[in-house]
Design a protein around this motif. Structure first.
Motif, mmCIF file in Angstrom:
data_model
loop_
_atom_site.group_PDB
_atom_site.id
_atom_site.type_symbol
_atom_site.label_atom_id
_atom_site.label_comp_id
_atom_site.label_asym_id
_atom_site.label_seq_id
_atom_site.Cartn_x
_atom_site.Cartn_y
_atom_site.Cartn_z
ATOM 1 N N ASP A 1 0.862 -1.185 0.000
ATOM 2 C CA ASP A 1 0.000 0.000 0.000
ATOM 3 C C ASP A 1 0.898 1.234 0.000
ATOM 4 O O ASP A 1 1.192 1.820 1.045
ATOM 5 C CB ASP A 1 -0.919 -0.009 1.225
ATOM 6 C CG ASP A 1 -1.927 1.131 1.196
ATOM 7 O OD1 ASP A 1 -1.997 1.829 0.158
ATOM 8 O OD2 ASP A 1 -2.624 1.330 2.214
ATOM 9 N N LEU A 2 1.331 1.657 -1.190
ATOM 10 C CA LEU A 2 2.303 2.743 -1.289
ATOM 11 C C LEU A 2 1.708 4.100 -0.926
ATOM 12 O O LEU A 2 2.455 5.041 -0.625
ATOM 13 C CB LEU A 2 2.870 2.791 -2.714
ATOM 14 C CG LEU A 2 3.651 1.549 -3.145
ATOM 15 C CD1 LEU A 2 4.250 1.760 -4.534
ATOM 16 C CD2 LEU A 2 4.743 1.216 -2.144
ATOM 17 N N ALA A 3 0.368 4.227 -0.972
ATOM 18 C CA ALA A 3 -0.237 5.509 -0.584
ATOM 19 C C ALA A 3 0.048 5.842 0.872
ATOM 20 O O ALA A 3 0.124 7.009 1.254
ATOM 21 C CB ALA A 3 -1.744 5.473 -0.837
ATOM 22 N N GLY A 4 0.222 4.819 1.718
ATOM 23 C CA GLY A 4 0.498 5.066 3.128
ATOM 24 C C GLY A 4 1.903 5.579 3.396
ATOM 25 O O GLY A 4 2.163 6.108 4.479
ATOM 26 N N TYR A 5 2.812 5.440 2.429
ATOM 27 C CA TYR A 5 4.184 5.905 2.624
ATOM 28 C C TYR A 5 4.340 7.406 2.339
ATOM 29 O O TYR A 5 5.362 7.989 2.707
ATOM 30 C CB TYR A 5 5.140 5.123 1.717
ATOM 31 C CG TYR A 5 5.342 3.689 2.149
ATOM 32 C CD1 TYR A 5 6.359 3.343 3.042
ATOM 33 C CD2 TYR A 5 4.513 2.675 1.671
ATOM 34 C CE1 TYR A 5 6.559 2.027 3.438
ATOM 35 C CE2 TYR A 5 4.702 1.350 2.059
ATOM 36 C CZ TYR A 5 5.709 1.035 2.942
ATOM 37 O OH TYR A 5 5.902 -0.270 3.339
ATOM 38 N N PHE A 6 3.372 8.007 1.662
ATOM 39 C CA PHE A 6 3.478 9.431 1.338
ATOM 40 C C PHE A 6 3.263 10.275 2.584
ATOM 41 O O PHE A 6 2.361 10.009 3.393
ATOM 42 C CB PHE A 6 2.455 9.813 0.262
ATOM 43 C CG PHE A 6 2.820 9.350 -1.107
ATOM 44 C CD1 PHE A 6 3.492 10.192 -1.980
ATOM 45 C CD2 PHE A 6 2.497 8.064 -1.534
ATOM 46 C CE1 PHE A 6 3.834 9.769 -3.255
ATOM 47 C CE2 PHE A 6 2.832 7.641 -2.811
ATOM 48 C CZ PHE A 6 3.506 8.492 -3.668
ATOM 49 N N ALA A 7 4.084 11.316 2.735
ATOM 50 C CA ALA A 7 3.935 12.243 3.858
ATOM 51 C C ALA A 7 2.761 13.178 3.614
ATOM 52 O O ALA A 7 2.337 13.397 2.478
ATOM 53 C CB ALA A 7 5.219 13.048 4.053
ATOM 54 N N ASP A 8 2.235 13.752 4.710
ATOM 55 C CA ASP A 8 1.096 14.661 4.628
ATOM 56 C C ASP A 8 1.594 16.074 4.337
ATOM 57 O O ASP A 8 2.258 16.704 5.157
ATOM 58 C CB ASP A 8 0.321 14.632 5.949
ATOM 59 C CG ASP A 8 -0.997 15.390 5.853
ATOM 60 O OD1 ASP A 8 -1.273 15.936 4.767
ATOM 61 O OD2 ASP A 8 -1.732 15.443 6.858
ATOM 62 N N HIS A 9 1.276 16.576 3.144
ATOM 63 C CA HIS A 9 1.670 17.934 2.739
ATOM 64 C C HIS A 9 0.456 18.849 2.572
ATOM 65 O O HIS A 9 0.555 19.883 1.925
ATOM 66 C CB HIS A 9 2.428 17.884 1.411
ATOM 67 C CG HIS A 9 3.721 17.133 1.489
ATOM 68 N ND1 HIS A 9 4.889 17.681 1.950
ATOM 69 C CD2 HIS A 9 4.009 15.838 1.171
ATOM 70 C CE1 HIS A 9 5.858 16.776 1.905
ATOM 71 N NE2 HIS A 9 5.354 15.650 1.432
ATOM 72 N N SER A 10 -0.675 18.487 3.162
ATOM 73 C CA SER A 10 -1.895 19.259 2.946
ATOM 74 C C SER A 10 -1.822 20.662 3.528
ATOM 75 O O SER A 10 -2.506 21.568 3.062
ATOM 76 C CB SER A 10 -3.091 18.525 3.549
ATOM 77 O OG SER A 10 -2.889 18.313 4.951
ATOM 78 N N LYS A 11 -0.983 20.885 4.543
ATOM 79 C CA LYS A 11 -0.901 22.192 5.192
ATOM 80 C C LYS A 11 0.459 22.852 5.018
ATOM 81 O O LYS A 11 0.731 23.873 5.638
ATOM 82 C CB LYS A 11 -1.195 22.057 6.688
ATOM 83 C CG LYS A 11 -2.578 21.506 6.983
ATOM 84 C CD LYS A 11 -2.814 21.386 8.481
ATOM 85 C CE LYS A 11 -4.195 20.811 8.771
ATOM 86 N NZ LYS A 11 -4.435 20.682 10.235
ATOM 87 N N ASP A 12 1.295 22.257 4.185
ATOM 88 C CA ASP A 12 2.659 22.776 4.051
ATOM 89 C C ASP A 12 2.818 23.773 2.925
ATOM 90 O O ASP A 12 3.720 24.600 2.947
ATOM 91 C CB ASP A 12 3.648 21.621 3.813
ATOM 92 C CG ASP A 12 3.708 20.702 5.014
ATOM 93 O OD1 ASP A 12 3.232 21.110 6.094
ATOM 94 O OD2 ASP A 12 4.210 19.582 4.864
ATOM 95 N N ASP A 13 1.964 23.754 1.919
ATOM 96 C CA ASP A 13 2.195 24.578 0.732
ATOM 97 C C ASP A 13 0.870 24.993 0.140
ATOM 98 O O ASP A 13 -0.194 24.503 0.519
ATOM 99 C CB ASP A 13 2.998 23.787 -0.307
ATOM 100 C CG ASP A 13 3.803 24.711 -1.214
ATOM 101 O OD1 ASP A 13 3.524 25.916 -1.209
ATOM 102 O OD2 ASP A 13 4.694 24.204 -1.915
#
Length: 354
Positions: A168-180
């Motif tokens: 499940d590669l989607a779980g490896y992505f970091a959360d950038h929803s509030k960074d940019d």
């Protein structure tokens, strides 16, 4: 048992297939798991017809092949030394639920990147393979092992997903929803903005075109109480215009000093030669009338006062009014009298008077 393997494009595989009287086993479409050392991982998108659906492209090197069932002679895995395995290209497809997860983690922001912790490790990817097993010679000792040649199906384009690979590669992505900020609001490149700003500068200013940019009261309309606010806004606009003009002048100067720009070429090849020609041109001296020049020449030569008076007298008599017909008759008669023609002269005078 684990043993080292060879690829099917090896020259020995063709010799084994042509050899007669040797014991070989040809296995086709064997389900297996590939051990792939992943080197790189990229986030890419499909075409317009697929609504630009995202996917992952991973590349790596084949390190092992583990068949689902044990091969002849008890072989459970075929291994390859680093640098000896084939190049593997795989494409990971996200399902709908994974796409929702990516969107919630800021997929539509400019800072969204692929995770780095999934590279430099060995992945287990599903695949099918064809295998050629060459049995050891019966004349040799029991410690000999068979030789195995492998050929992986679609090794340059493996298609995998969560269900087939178990990752499940989607779980490896970091959360950038509030960074940019969203990608649609990313500021454009400064050089491109400067180039476009310079490109739309008007050739003539409003003053040269005779345009009045000041706001005037029309028809004697009464001034409302908002006039002070309007004056403050007008002053603020003037200040902003001055700042913009200063910045544009600075940019023009910078571009004029930058080699290769349009402004630099104009300054070096057009403006500079024109300025040099103007500096070398002799000042224009208006022509002096002939008599004024002669007078100045007489003064410079130090002529006597009498000569100057004669010159002035000649100038006075130079232009005379044209005499009338009666005056011309009188002058002729006077001249005839002076010459004393006698009676002939009087007859001549009478003739002229008639």
């Amino acid at each position: 048992m684990r043993t080292a393997g060879l690829t099917m494009n090896d020259v020995w595989a063709h010799r084994v297939l042509r050899e007669r009287g040797v014991e070989t086993y040809w296995l086709e479409g064997v389900m297996a798991e590939l051990g792939v050392m992943v080197d790189s991982l990229e986030l890419k998108h499909r075409g317009k017809e697929e609504n630009y659906r995202p996917y992952l492209h991973l590349t790596g090197e084949l390190r092992s092949v583990t068949p689902a069932k044990t091969l002849p002679f008890g072989i459970s895995q075929v291994t390859y030394s680093p640098g000896q395995g084939e190049k593997v290209d795989a494409f990971y497809e996200f399902d709908e639920q994974q796409l929702v997860v990516l969107a919630s983690k800021g997929y539509f922001t400019s800072g969204f990147t692929v995770p780095g912790q999934v590279t430099g490790i060995e992945w287990e990817l599903p695949a099918t393979a064809d295998m050629l097993v060459l049995a050891p010679s019966r004349a040799q000792t029991e410690g000999d092992t068979p030789v195995i040649f492998t050929q992986i199906h679609d090794i340059g384009g493996l298609e995998i997903d969560l269900e087939s690979s178990g990752y499940d590669l989607a779980g490896y992505f970091a959360d950038h929803s509030k960074d940019d900020v969203p990608r649609a609001e990313v500021v454009v490149d400064a050089r491109g903005l400067q180039a476009r700003s310079v490109a739309i500068n008007p050739l003539f200013t409003e003053v040269e075109l005779g345009l009045d940019t000041e706001f005037k009261q029309v028809g004697g309309a009464p001034v409302t109480e908002a006039a002070p606010a309007a004056d403050g806004m007008s002053a603020r606009l003037q200040q902003i215009e001055m700042e913009i003009a200063t910045e544009q002048e600075r940019q023009q100067t910078e571009r004029a000093s930058t080699e290769g720009t349009t402004e630099n070429l104009y300054r070096e090849r057009v403006a500079a030669p024109l300025q040099t020609a103007e500096e070398q041109e002799e000042p224009f001296t208006p022509p002096v009338p002939a008599r004024e020049g002669q007078r100045d020449l007489n003064l410079d030569l130090g002529l006597e006062p009498e000569a100057r008076e004669q010159e002035q007298e000649a100038r006075r008599h130079e232009v005379k009014p044209i005499p009338s017909l009666d005056e011309r008759k009188r002058q002729v008669a006077q001249r005839a009298a002076d010459l004393d023609f006698g009676e002939d002269g009087e007859d001549g005078e009478q003739i002229l008077e008639s």
